[in-house]
Design a protein around this motif. Sequence first.
Motif, PDB file in Angstrom:
ATOM      1  N   ASP A  85      10.383   3.985   3.814  1.00  0.00           N
ATOM      2  CA  ASP A  85       9.597   2.865   3.290  1.00  0.00           C
ATOM      3  C   ASP A  85       8.342   2.642   4.123  1.00  0.00           C
ATOM      4  O   ASP A  85       7.261   2.386   3.591  1.00  0.00           O
ATOM      5  CB  ASP A  85      10.424   1.583   3.264  1.00  0.00           C
ATOM      6  CG  ASP A  85      11.465   1.576   2.164  1.00  0.00           C
ATOM      7  OD1 ASP A  85      11.424   2.464   1.282  1.00  0.00           O
ATOM      8  OD2 ASP A  85      12.333   0.680   2.188  1.00  0.00           O
ATOM      9  N   THR A  86       8.472   2.755   5.442  1.00  0.00           N
ATOM     10  CA  THR A  86       7.324   2.576   6.326  1.00  0.00           C
ATOM     11  C   THR A  86       6.288   3.671   6.107  1.00  0.00           C
ATOM     12  O   THR A  86       5.083   3.397   6.002  1.00  0.00           O
ATOM     13  CB  THR A  86       7.776   2.555   7.801  1.00  0.00           C
ATOM     14  OG1 THR A  86       8.695   1.477   7.979  1.00  0.00           O
ATOM     15  CG2 THR A  86       6.592   2.381   8.739  1.00  0.00           C
ATOM     16  N   VAL A  87       6.753   4.919   6.016  1.00  0.00           N
ATOM     17  CA  VAL A  87       5.827   6.030   5.820  1.00  0.00           C
ATOM     18  C   VAL A  87       5.125   5.913   4.469  1.00  0.00           C
ATOM     19  O   VAL A  87       3.902   6.063   4.375  1.00  0.00           O
ATOM     20  CB  VAL A  87       6.557   7.387   5.948  1.00  0.00           C
ATOM     21  CG1 VAL A  87       5.678   8.536   5.472  1.00  0.00           C
ATOM     22  CG2 VAL A  87       6.985   7.615   7.387  1.00  0.00           C
ATOM     23  N   SER A  88       5.871   5.620   3.416  1.00  0.00           N
ATOM     24  CA  SER A  88       5.256   5.569   2.087  1.00  0.00           C
ATOM     25  C   SER A  88       4.352   4.354   1.912  1.00  0.00           C
ATOM     26  O   SER A  88       3.278   4.457   1.321  1.00  0.00           O
ATOM     27  CB  SER A  88       6.322   5.599   0.994  1.00  0.00           C
ATOM     28  OG  SER A  88       7.128   4.441   1.058  1.00  0.00           O
ATOM     29  N   GLY A  89       4.767   3.208   2.414  1.00  0.00           N
ATOM     30  CA  GLY A  89       3.980   1.992   2.220  1.00  0.00           C
ATOM     31  C   GLY A  89       2.883   1.787   3.243  1.00  0.00           C
ATOM     32  O   GLY A  89       1.741   1.480   2.896  1.00  0.00           O
ATOM     33  N   ALA A  90       3.224   1.978   4.523  1.00  0.00           N
ATOM     34  CA  ALA A  90       2.282   1.658   5.585  1.00  0.00           C
ATOM     35  C   ALA A  90       1.444   2.848   6.043  1.00  0.00           C
ATOM     36  O   ALA A  90       0.422   2.646   6.692  1.00  0.00           O
ATOM     37  CB  ALA A  90       3.028   1.068   6.783  1.00  0.00           C
ATOM     38  N   VAL A  91       1.849   4.066   5.726  1.00  0.00           N
ATOM     39  CA  VAL A  91       1.055   5.225   6.147  1.00  0.00           C
ATOM     40  C   VAL A  91       0.341   5.834   4.936  1.00  0.00           C
ATOM     41  O   VAL A  91      -0.885   5.783   4.834  1.00  0.00           O
ATOM     42  CB  VAL A  91       1.926   6.280   6.870  1.00  0.00           C
ATOM     43  CG1 VAL A  91       1.106   7.496   7.231  1.00  0.00           C
ATOM     44  CG2 VAL A  91       2.578   5.680   8.112  1.00  0.00           C
ATOM     45  N   ILE A  92       1.091   6.390   4.015  1.00  0.00           N
ATOM     46  CA  ILE A  92       0.487   7.026   2.844  1.00  0.00           C
ATOM     47  C   ILE A  92      -0.205   5.978   1.966  1.00  0.00           C
ATOM     48  O   ILE A  92      -1.354   6.145   1.567  1.00  0.00           O
ATOM     49  CB  ILE A  92       1.540   7.815   2.043  1.00  0.00           C
ATOM     50  CG1 ILE A  92       2.082   8.956   2.909  1.00  0.00           C
ATOM     51  CG2 ILE A  92       0.949   8.348   0.746  1.00  0.00           C
ATOM     52  CD1 ILE A  92       3.316   9.623   2.348  1.00  0.00           C
ATOM     53  N   GLY A  93       0.503   4.900   1.675  1.00  0.00           N
ATOM     54  CA  GLY A  93      -0.073   3.843   0.845  1.00  0.00           C
ATOM     55  C   GLY A  93      -1.305   3.226   1.463  1.00  0.00           C
ATOM     56  O   GLY A  93      -2.306   2.979   0.780  1.00  0.00           O
ATOM     57  N   MET A  94      -1.270   2.987   2.774  1.00  0.00           N
ATOM     58  CA  MET A  94      -2.422   2.405   3.459  1.00  0.00           C
ATOM     59  C   MET A  94      -3.608   3.361   3.437  1.00  0.00           C
ATOM     60  O   MET A  94      -4.751   2.945   3.223  1.00  0.00           O
ATOM     61  CB  MET A  94      -2.077   2.055   4.910  1.00  0.00           C
ATOM     62  CG  MET A  94      -3.246   1.472   5.682  1.00  0.00           C
ATOM     63  SD  MET A  94      -3.781  -0.128   5.077  1.00  0.00           S
ATOM     64  CE  MET A  94      -2.555  -1.177   5.783  1.00  0.00           C
ATOM     65  N   ALA A  95      -3.360   4.654   3.615  1.00  0.00           N
ATOM     66  CA  ALA A  95      -4.450   5.641   3.582  1.00  0.00           C
ATOM     67  C   ALA A  95      -5.115   5.667   2.205  1.00  0.00           C
ATOM     68  O   ALA A  95      -6.350   5.634   2.097  1.00  0.00           O
ATOM     69  CB  ALA A  95      -3.925   7.022   3.949  1.00  0.00           C
ATOM     70  N   LEU A  96      -4.313   5.716   1.155  1.00  0.00           N
ATOM     71  CA  LEU A  96      -4.870   5.725  -0.203  1.00  0.00           C
ATOM     72  C   LEU A  96      -5.561   4.399  -0.530  1.00  0.00           C
ATOM     73  O   LEU A  96      -6.622   4.375  -1.154  1.00  0.00           O
ATOM     74  CB  LEU A  96      -3.777   6.036  -1.226  1.00  0.00           C
ATOM     75  CG  LEU A  96      -3.182   7.443  -1.146  1.00  0.00           C
ATOM     76  CD1 LEU A  96      -2.015   7.580  -2.119  1.00  0.00           C
ATOM     77  CD2 LEU A  96      -4.236   8.495  -1.413  1.00  0.00           C
ATOM     78  N   ALA A  97      -4.967   3.300  -0.099  1.00  0.00           N
ATOM     79  CA  ALA A  97      -5.566   1.979  -0.342  1.00  0.00           C
ATOM     80  C   ALA A  97      -6.893   1.837   0.385  1.00  0.00           C
ATOM     81  O   ALA A  97      -7.828   1.214  -0.132  1.00  0.00           O
ATOM     82  CB  ALA A  97      -4.602   0.876   0.088  1.00  0.00           C
ATOM     83  N   THR A  98      -7.000   2.430   1.568  1.00  0.00           N
ATOM     84  CA  THR A  98      -8.253   2.384   2.316  1.00  0.00           C
ATOM     85  C   THR A  98      -9.362   3.101   1.562  1.00  0.00           C
ATOM     86  O   THR A  98     -10.504   2.632   1.501  1.00  0.00           O
ATOM     87  CB  THR A  98      -8.064   2.995   3.722  1.00  0.00           C
ATOM     88  OG1 THR A  98      -7.096   2.205   4.421  1.00  0.00           O
ATOM     89  CG2 THR A  98      -9.362   3.018   4.499  1.00  0.00           C
ATOM     90  N   VAL A  99      -9.036   4.229   0.952  1.00  0.00           N
ATOM     91  CA  VAL A  99     -10.018   4.963   0.151  1.00  0.00           C
ATOM     92  C   VAL A  99     -10.461   4.112  -1.040  1.00  0.00           C
ATOM     93  O   VAL A  99     -11.658   3.999  -1.327  1.00  0.00           O
ATOM     94  CB  VAL A  99      -9.447   6.325  -0.317  1.00  0.00           C
ATOM     95  CG1 VAL A  99     -10.359   6.984  -1.328  1.00  0.00           C
ATOM     96  CG2 VAL A  99      -9.205   7.232   0.872  1.00  0.00           C
TER      97      VAL A  99
END
Length: 121
Positions: A85-99
Amino acid sequence: MDLALFTCLRGPAALGPLTAKALSFVAGCAVAYAGNALGTYRHTRPRGLRPCAVFVAVNVAGAAVQLLCLTVSHYGLGLTSQRADTVSGAVIGMALATVVRFWGTRTLVFRTEGRVGSWTG
């Protein structure tokens, strides 16, 4: 800003999770807008309520991207551990959301007509 305020509102202030998150999101958006308007994009001088409303919409879209990544990982792929959950939401999700947020902020909120120069401004 968002996380720190959420933690304070949820803990010592004893607000419910949705109320705390809504307030921390609005405060985070306000601080981010001020930072962008007075700092990064100060040369564009946006006027009126439209830029603020579009900025909030761009940030909501970014939050939706994060939630979508978490939803797909947790419920679609069955990766239900706290680490997943941390990797998908806070790492991958955050990277895509930043873009999404960068693109939306630059092209929809603080746009300048006839922009010439590098892609970073």
